[in-house]
Design an enzyme around this catalytic site. Structure first.
Site, PDB file in Angstrom:
ATOM      1  N   TYR A 184       0.884  -1.401   0.723  1.00  0.00           N
ATOM      2  CA  TYR A 184       0.032   0.143  -0.322  1.00  0.00           C
ATOM      3  C   TYR A 184       0.562   1.259  -0.090  1.00  0.00           C
ATOM      4  O   TYR A 184       0.569   2.364  -0.445  1.00  0.00           O
ATOM      5  CB  TYR A 184      -1.025   0.205   1.253  1.00  0.00           C
ATOM      6  CG  TYR A 184      -1.995   0.767   1.693  1.00  0.00           C
ATOM      7  CD1 TYR A 184      -3.177   0.748   0.620  1.00  0.00           C
ATOM      8  CD2 TYR A 184      -2.077   2.087   2.028  1.00  0.00           C
ATOM      9  CE1 TYR A 184      -4.044   1.919   0.885  1.00  0.00           C
ATOM     10  CE2 TYR A 184      -2.423   2.905   2.445  1.00  0.00           C
ATOM     11  CZ  TYR A 184      -4.074   3.181   1.548  1.00  0.00           C
ATOM     12  OH  TYR A 184      -4.470   4.344   1.942  1.00  0.00           O
ATOM     13  N   LYS A 188       0.875   3.682  -2.669  1.00  0.00           N
ATOM     14  CA  LYS A 188       0.628   5.813  -2.462  1.00  0.00           C
ATOM     15  C   LYS A 188       2.106   6.584  -2.853  1.00  0.00           C
ATOM     16  O   LYS A 188       1.595   8.032  -3.150  1.00  0.00           O
ATOM     17  CB  LYS A 188      -0.136   5.475  -1.473  1.00  0.00           C
ATOM     18  CG  LYS A 188      -1.395   4.707  -1.032  1.00  0.00           C
ATOM     19  CD  LYS A 188      -1.872   5.934  -2.410  1.00  0.00           C
ATOM     20  CE  LYS A 188      -3.845   4.451  -1.438  1.00  0.00           C
ATOM     21  NZ  LYS A 188      -4.686   5.795  -2.097  1.00  0.00           N
TER      22      LYS A 188
HETATM   23  P1  NAP Z   1     -13.686   1.970   1.087  1.00  0.00           P
HETATM   24  O1  NAP Z   1     -14.318   2.727   2.372  1.00  0.00           O
HETATM   25  O2  NAP Z   1     -13.169   0.825   1.984  1.00  0.00           O
HETATM   26  O3  NAP Z   1     -14.380   2.535   0.198  1.00  0.00           O
HETATM   27  C1  NAP Z   1     -13.165   2.158  -1.380  1.00  0.00           C
HETATM   28  C2  NAP Z   1     -13.786   2.268  -2.911  1.00  0.00           C
HETATM   29  O4  NAP Z   1     -13.503   1.831  -3.580  1.00  0.00           O
HETATM   30  C3  NAP Z   1     -15.168   2.163  -2.939  1.00  0.00           C
HETATM   31  O5  NAP Z   1     -16.563   2.217  -3.519  1.00  0.00           O
HETATM   32  C4  NAP Z   1     -15.050   0.367  -2.904  1.00  0.00           C
HETATM   33  O6  NAP Z   1     -15.699   0.207  -3.940  1.00  0.00           O
HETATM   34  C5  NAP Z   1     -13.859   1.159  -4.540  1.00  0.00           C
HETATM   35  N1  NAP Z   1     -13.388   0.009  -5.061  1.00  0.00           N
HETATM   36  C6  NAP Z   1     -12.807  -1.241  -4.277  1.00  0.00           C
HETATM   37  N2  NAP Z   1     -12.330  -1.768  -5.187  1.00  0.00           N
HETATM   38  C7  NAP Z   1     -12.485  -1.317  -6.758  1.00  0.00           C
HETATM   39  C8  NAP Z   1     -12.013  -1.798  -8.263  1.00  0.00           C
HETATM   40  N3  NAP Z   1     -11.630  -2.486  -8.770  1.00  0.00           N
HETATM   41  N4  NAP Z   1     -12.281  -0.773  -9.677  1.00  0.00           N
HETATM   42  C9  NAP Z   1     -13.412   0.359  -8.783  1.00  0.00           C
HETATM   43  N5  NAP Z   1     -13.669   0.609  -7.374  1.00  0.00           N
HETATM   44  C10 NAP Z   1     -13.337  -0.352  -5.928  1.00  0.00           C
HETATM   45  O7  NAP Z   1     -11.668   3.535   1.165  1.00  0.00           O
HETATM   46  P2  NAP Z   1     -11.837   4.579   1.528  1.00  0.00           P
HETATM   47  O8  NAP Z   1     -11.695   4.244   3.272  1.00  0.00           O
HETATM   48  O9  NAP Z   1     -12.892   5.558   1.649  1.00  0.00           O
HETATM   49  O10 NAP Z   1     -10.243   5.114   0.507  1.00  0.00           O
HETATM   50  C11 NAP Z   1     -10.906   5.756  -0.585  1.00  0.00           C
HETATM   51  C12 NAP Z   1      -9.270   5.963  -0.937  1.00  0.00           C
HETATM   52  O11 NAP Z   1      -8.581   6.706   0.328  1.00  0.00           O
HETATM   53  C13 NAP Z   1      -8.201   4.917  -1.470  1.00  0.00           C
HETATM   54  O12 NAP Z   1      -7.993   5.380  -1.664  1.00  0.00           O
HETATM   55  C14 NAP Z   1      -7.881   5.131   0.410  1.00  0.00           C
HETATM   56  O13 NAP Z   1      -6.509   3.940   0.073  1.00  0.00           O
HETATM   57  C15 NAP Z   1      -7.590   6.076   0.910  1.00  0.00           C
HETATM   58  N6  NAP Z   1      -7.185   6.352   2.377  1.00  0.00           N
HETATM   59  C16 NAP Z   1      -7.845   6.302   2.575  1.00  0.00           C
HETATM   60  C17 NAP Z   1      -7.789   6.878   4.281  1.00  0.00           C
HETATM   61  C18 NAP Z   1      -8.525   6.556   5.250  1.00  0.00           C
HETATM   62  O14 NAP Z   1      -8.097   6.446   6.279  1.00  0.00           O
HETATM   63  N7  NAP Z   1      -9.647   5.700   5.104  1.00  0.00           N
HETATM   64  C19 NAP Z   1      -6.194   7.061   4.170  1.00  0.00           C
HETATM   65  C20 NAP Z   1      -5.752   7.498   3.224  1.00  0.00           C
HETATM   66  C21 NAP Z   1      -5.863   7.236   2.088  1.00  0.00           C
HETATM   67  P3  NAP Z   1     -17.429  -1.300  -3.671  1.00  0.00           P
HETATM   68  O15 NAP Z   1     -18.096  -0.784  -2.833  1.00  0.00           O
HETATM   69  O16 NAP Z   1     -18.064  -1.642  -5.198  1.00  0.00           O
HETATM   70  O17 NAP Z   1     -16.345  -1.942  -3.104  1.00  0.00           O
END
Ligand code: NAP
Length: 277
Positions: A184, A188
């Site tokens: 990851y 990133k």
């Molecule tokens: P999340 O709640 O797990 O949601 C992930 C999203 O990505 C869902 O809409 C999922 O769709 C979609 N997805 C997964 N696999 C996919 C694929 N192969 N093609 C298209 N869409 C796909 O994640 P989140 O926490 O909102 O994170 C969103 C972004 O922010 C990510 O890039 C993550 O790395 C980044 N981020 C998050 C955090 C954090 O603390 N949460 C921190 C830093 C960065 P489905 O619902 O259909 O599965």
């Protein structure tokens, strides 16, 4: 599968008010920028799509498996004055990315903003990490960003004068590294490098590309961590709490839509409660 677009133009509806008689008003079609948001069915992506929709944008709500939640996001957007379609596509796959952008153009005619948000984690220590765990995360979190950016810039380049904004959701761990996240954090960090290159290649063509590095944000992704790890994490955040998806969405809204962001490119903006500074 491509979701049906319901065009809001000229749809009459009854406006009820206690103080005056009901009257018929016409909802204008949303004609704001066309924004493709990957992974917009849940969490941060859903908040981003919703905020852009509330600004009158026409939003392509991409998802992998969550068709129902993606349709709910579309409904919310339409109710707030935007327009939206839900499009299923695995953005790690070239042919599905091509279909996603074709659906965007078929529905709305252009693409003005791309938010590369879709991401997954497959955490384990380096010594135990299987090649498949490494590859799955690299394929979506890094290659997916490359594929979508290439597809979007082709479309952005066709309409004169060329104009576009790309926002990549990276992470603080792409800057700091993190035990258990070799795959990851490498993906990133790669996104930050890719952001700078895209910014350099396209600055002269009026396409800005920036990254946002969230800290820990309350979502399904962080809910997996459990209370013990969460307590440890909170000690590393000066703000003393997780961020909310809306905190990231607000920065996306600024970078994607605000005229004041037109001279910002190649930057990685941390939204992390002071975690990394
Ligand atoms: P999340 O709640 O797990 O949601 C992930 C999203 O990505 C869902 O809409 C999922 O769709 C979609 N997805 C997964 N696999 C996919 C694929 N192969 N093609 C298209 N869409 C796909 O994640 P989140 O926490 O909102 O994170 C969103 C972004 O922010 C990510 O890039 C993550 O790395 C980044 N981020 C998050 C955090 C954090 O603390 N949460 C921190 C830093 C960065 P489905 O619902 O259909 O599965």
């Amino acid at each position: 599968m491509v979701g049906k677009k319901v065009n809001a133009s000229s749809v009459p509806f009854r406006f009820q008010s206690a103080s005056r008689k009901s009257s018929v008003v016409t909802v204008q079609a949303a004609d704001g920028p066309v924004c493709v948001v990957t992974g917009a069915s849940r969490g941060i992506g859903a908040a981003i799509a919703t905020q852009l929709g509330a600004q009158g944008c026409r939003v392509v709500v991409n998802y992998a498996a969550s068709a129902g939640p993606a349709e709910e996001v579309c409904k919310t957007i339409k109710a707030s004055g935007g327009d939206a379609i839900a499009v299923q596509a695995n953005v790690a796959k070239q042919e599905e990315v091509d279909a996603l952008f074709k659906a965007a153009v078929d529905a709305f005619g252009e693409v003005n903003v791309l938010v590369n948000n879709a991401g997954i984690t497959r955490d384990t220590l380096m010594m135990r990490m299987k090649l498949a765990q490494w590859q799955e995360v690299i394929d979506l979190n890094l290659t997916g960003v490359f594929l979508c950016t290439q597809a979007a810039t082709k479309i952005m380049g066709k309409k004169k004068p060329v104009k576009g904004r790309i926002i990549n959701i990276t992470s603080v761990v792409g800057v700091t590294g993190n035990a258990g996240q070799a795959n990851y954090s490498a993906a990133k960090a790669g996104v930050i490098g890719l952001t700078k290159t895209v910014a350099r290649e396209y600055a002269g063509r009026n396409i800005q590309c920036n990254a946002i590095a969230p800290g820990f944000i309350a979502s399904d992704m962080t809910a997996e961590l459990g209370p013990e790890i969460e307590a440890k994490i909170l000690t590393t955040i000066p703000a003393g709490k997780y961020g909310q998806p809306e905190d990231i969405a607000g920065m996306v809204r600024f970078l994607a839509l605000d005229p004041a962001a037109a001279y910002i490119t190649g930057q990685t903006i941390h939204v992390d409660g002071g975690m990394v500074m």
